[in-house]
Design an enzyme around this catalytic site. Structure first.
Site, PDB file in Angstrom:
ATOM      1  N   GLU A   1      -1.802  -2.642  -1.528  1.00  0.00           N
ATOM      2  CA  GLU A   1      -3.515  -3.633  -1.213  1.00  0.00           C
ATOM      3  C   GLU A   1      -3.084  -4.210   0.374  1.00  0.00           C
ATOM      4  O   GLU A   1      -1.658  -4.347   0.521  1.00  0.00           O
ATOM      5  CB  GLU A   1      -3.715  -4.448  -1.925  1.00  0.00           C
ATOM      6  CG  GLU A   1      -4.156  -3.746  -2.962  1.00  0.00           C
ATOM      7  CD  GLU A   1      -5.517  -3.576  -3.488  1.00  0.00           C
ATOM      8  OE1 GLU A   1      -6.006  -2.787  -2.197  1.00  0.00           O
ATOM      9  OE2 GLU A   1      -5.844  -3.222  -4.718  1.00  0.00           O
TER      10      GLU A   1
ATOM     11  N   HIS B   1      -6.090   0.258   1.648  1.00  0.00           N
ATOM     12  CA  HIS B   1      -4.540   0.712   1.148  1.00  0.00           C
ATOM     13  C   HIS B   1      -4.401   2.083   0.795  1.00  0.00           C
ATOM     14  O   HIS B   1      -4.674   3.221   0.774  1.00  0.00           O
ATOM     15  CB  HIS B   1      -4.915   0.272  -0.363  1.00  0.00           C
ATOM     16  CG  HIS B   1      -5.613   0.417  -1.694  1.00  0.00           C
ATOM     17  ND1 HIS B   1      -6.704  -0.117  -2.126  1.00  0.00           N
ATOM     18  CD2 HIS B   1      -5.678   2.114  -1.908  1.00  0.00           C
ATOM     19  CE1 HIS B   1      -7.165   0.600  -2.663  1.00  0.00           C
ATOM     20  NE2 HIS B   1      -6.873   1.579  -2.779  1.00  0.00           N
TER      21      HIS B   1
ATOM     22  N   ASP C   1       1.640   6.259  -7.924  1.00  0.00           N
ATOM     23  CA  ASP C   1       1.317   4.996  -7.731  1.00  0.00           C
ATOM     24  C   ASP C   1       1.221   5.212  -9.654  1.00  0.00           C
ATOM     25  O   ASP C   1       0.720   6.371  -9.938  1.00  0.00           O
ATOM     26  CB  ASP C   1       0.680   4.089  -6.882  1.00  0.00           C
ATOM     27  CG  ASP C   1      -0.639   5.391  -6.978  1.00  0.00           C
ATOM     28  OD1 ASP C   1      -0.545   6.048  -7.326  1.00  0.00           O
ATOM     29  OD2 ASP C   1      -0.841   3.845  -5.930  1.00  0.00           O
TER      30      ASP C   1
ATOM     31  N   ASP D   1     -10.045  -0.961   1.388  1.00  0.00           N
ATOM     32  CA  ASP D   1     -10.009  -1.266   2.371  1.00  0.00           C
ATOM     33  C   ASP D   1      -8.693  -1.988   3.225  1.00  0.00           C
ATOM     34  O   ASP D   1      -8.092  -2.792   3.543  1.00  0.00           O
ATOM     35  CB  ASP D   1      -9.238  -2.686   1.033  1.00  0.00           C
ATOM     36  CG  ASP D   1      -8.427  -1.990   0.251  1.00  0.00           C
ATOM     37  OD1 ASP D   1      -7.659  -1.516   0.367  1.00  0.00           O
ATOM     38  OD2 ASP D   1      -7.928  -3.158  -0.816  1.00  0.00           O
TER      39      ASP D   1
HETATM   40  C1  GLP Z   1      -7.023   4.593  -5.597  1.00  0.00           C
HETATM   41  C2  GLP Z   1      -4.903   5.205  -5.719  1.00  0.00           C
HETATM   42  C3  GLP Z   1      -5.069   5.399  -4.506  1.00  0.00           C
HETATM   43  C4  GLP Z   1      -6.254   5.823  -3.777  1.00  0.00           C
HETATM   44  C5  GLP Z   1      -7.798   5.135  -4.003  1.00  0.00           C
HETATM   45  C6  GLP Z   1      -8.395   5.610  -2.785  1.00  0.00           C
HETATM   46  O1  GLP Z   1      -6.810   3.516  -5.686  1.00  0.00           O
HETATM   47  N1  GLP Z   1      -4.006   3.794  -5.919  1.00  0.00           N
HETATM   48  O2  GLP Z   1      -4.088   6.322  -4.317  1.00  0.00           O
HETATM   49  O3  GLP Z   1      -6.303   6.497  -2.274  1.00  0.00           O
HETATM   50  O4  GLP Z   1      -8.165   5.237  -4.908  1.00  0.00           O
HETATM   51  O5  GLP Z   1      -9.307   6.487  -4.092  1.00  0.00           O
HETATM   52  P1  GLP Z   1     -10.520   7.841  -3.662  1.00  0.00           P
HETATM   53  O6  GLP Z   1      -9.752   9.118  -3.382  1.00  0.00           O
HETATM   54  O7  GLP Z   1     -10.995   7.975  -5.456  1.00  0.00           O
HETATM   55  O8  GLP Z   1     -11.475   6.706  -3.242  1.00  0.00           O
END
Ligand code: GLP
Length: 261
Positions: free
Chosen positions: A143, A138, A67, A136
Site C-alpha cells: 500500500e 499499490h 501476495d 492507489d
Molecule cells: C489486489 C491484488 C493486486 C492487484 C489489485 C488490482 O489488491 N493484491 O495484486 O493488482 O488487486 O486488482 P484488479 O486487477 O482486480 O483491479
C-alpha cells in the site's frame, strides 16, 4: 521503462502471453510470478489457449505467488492460493509441486514471510513478474508509503483496498481480511522482468503517477522506474492521463520486432 498502449484488455493479455511463451521457449523451467485480481485474467486465458494449441509449453514451468491474505485457510475459495490454482495452475496444467507461495495461515507470520523470500531466492528468483495495480498505486499488497526496499512481510490493508476487494467476498467488507502477506517492493524488484498490466479509466491516475510521476513510496508502482527491464502495458482507458502517450505509441510502433517485450 517501456510503455505499450494497446487497444483493449484482450490485446494486452495476448501480448503478455506471447512474452511468457517466448520466455518458456528460452527457459522451459522459468519461474513466472503471477498476480491476482481481474486485470491479469486475459493474460492467463491467452496463455492457456496457446498451451492448448501447442504454441506454449508449460510442462516444466514454475509459478510463484505475489501476495496472500492472512488468516484464510489455504482451501478457502478466496485465498489467493485457491484463486491461482483455479485461474492459473489448472488451465496451464501446472501441478502444485511447481508452485511457490507464502503460508497465509501460518501461526508465525513473520517466519512465513522470511521463509517465502528464502524460497524465491533458492528457486533462482522470478524470471517474469506479472503485476496489476491498485487504484492507489499499490503493487502486490504494498500500500502507499510501503518502503521501496521492503521485503516480504505482513501489511495492513487500507479501507479502499478492502472496499475494492469486497466484490470477491459476496460484497461483504466484513469478510475481507485486514492483514496480508505481500512480496516487498525490494523483493518484486529482484524479478528479472517486470510486466505491469492496467486496464480501464479507473487506473488512469495510478498509471500516470507510476510512469510520469516521481519515484515515491506514496505510489508504490513508481518503483518500477528503478528496474532495468520494466514494461507497462495499458489499454486506452488506463493510458488516458499519460502526457507522453503519443511518444510511447511512436516508439513502440518503431521497435524492432525481434526484441519482444
Ligand atoms: C489486489 C491484488 C493486486 C492487484 C489489485 C488490482 O489488491 N493484491 O495484486 O493488482 O488487486 O486488482 P484488479 O486487477 O482486480 O483491479
Amino acid at each position: 521503462m517501456e510503455v505499450v498502449i494497446v487497444p483493449d484488455a484482450e490485446s494486452g493479455g495476448d501480448l503478455i502471453a506471447e512474452a511468457m511463451a517466448r520466455l518458456l521457449r528460452q527457459k522451459p523451467d522459468a519461474l513466472l510470478g503471477v498476480a491476482t485480481g481481474s486485470t491479469p485474467l486475459p493474460v492467463y486465458r491467452a496463455l492457456s489457449a496457446r498451451v492448448r494449441a501447442g504454441g506454449a509449453d508449460t510442462s516444466r514451468a514454475r509459478v510463484a505467488q505475489l501476495d496472500e491474505y492472512v488468516g484464510l485457510p489455504a482451501e478457502h475459495p478466496e485465498s489467493y492460493r485457491s484463486v491461482l490454482r483455479r485461474e492459473v495452475l489448472e488451465p496451464l496444467g501446472i501441478p502444485m509441486e511447481r508452485f511457490l507461495g507464502p503460508d497465509g495461515a501460518a501461526e508465525d507470520v513473520q517466519a512465513a514471510c522470511e521463509d517465502y523470500d528464502r524460497a524465491l531466492a533458492t528457486a533462482g528468483g522470478v524470471d517474469l513478474q506479472l503485476l496489476g495495480i491498485g487504484t492507489d498505486g499499490h503493487i502486490g499488497f504494498n500500500e502507499p508509503c510501503s518502503s521501496l526496499a521492503s521485503r516480504t512481510r505482513i501489511k495492513t490493508l487500507t479501507e479502499q483496498t478492502r472496499v475494492d476487494n469486497a466484490r470477491f467476498f459476496e460484497g461483504d467488507i466484513e469478510q475481507v481480511p485486514h492483514h496480508v502477506i505481500t512480496q516487498g517492493i525490494g523483493t518484486i524488484l529482484e524479478a528479472r522482468h517486470l510486466v505491469l498490466l492496467a486496464t480501464g479509466e479507473g487506473k488512469a491516475d495510478a498509471v500516470a503517477a507510476t510512469v510520469e510521476g516521481p519515484v515515491a513510496a506514496v505510489c508504490p508502482a513508481s518503483a518500477l522506474q528503478l528496474h532495468p527491464h520494466a514494461t507497462v502495458v495499458v489499454d486506452e482507458g488506463a493510458a488516458s492521463r499519460l502526457k507522453l502517450a503519443d511518444y510511447f505509441r511512436h516508439t513502440y510502433a518503431h521497435k524492432p520486432h525481434w526484441q519482444g517485450l
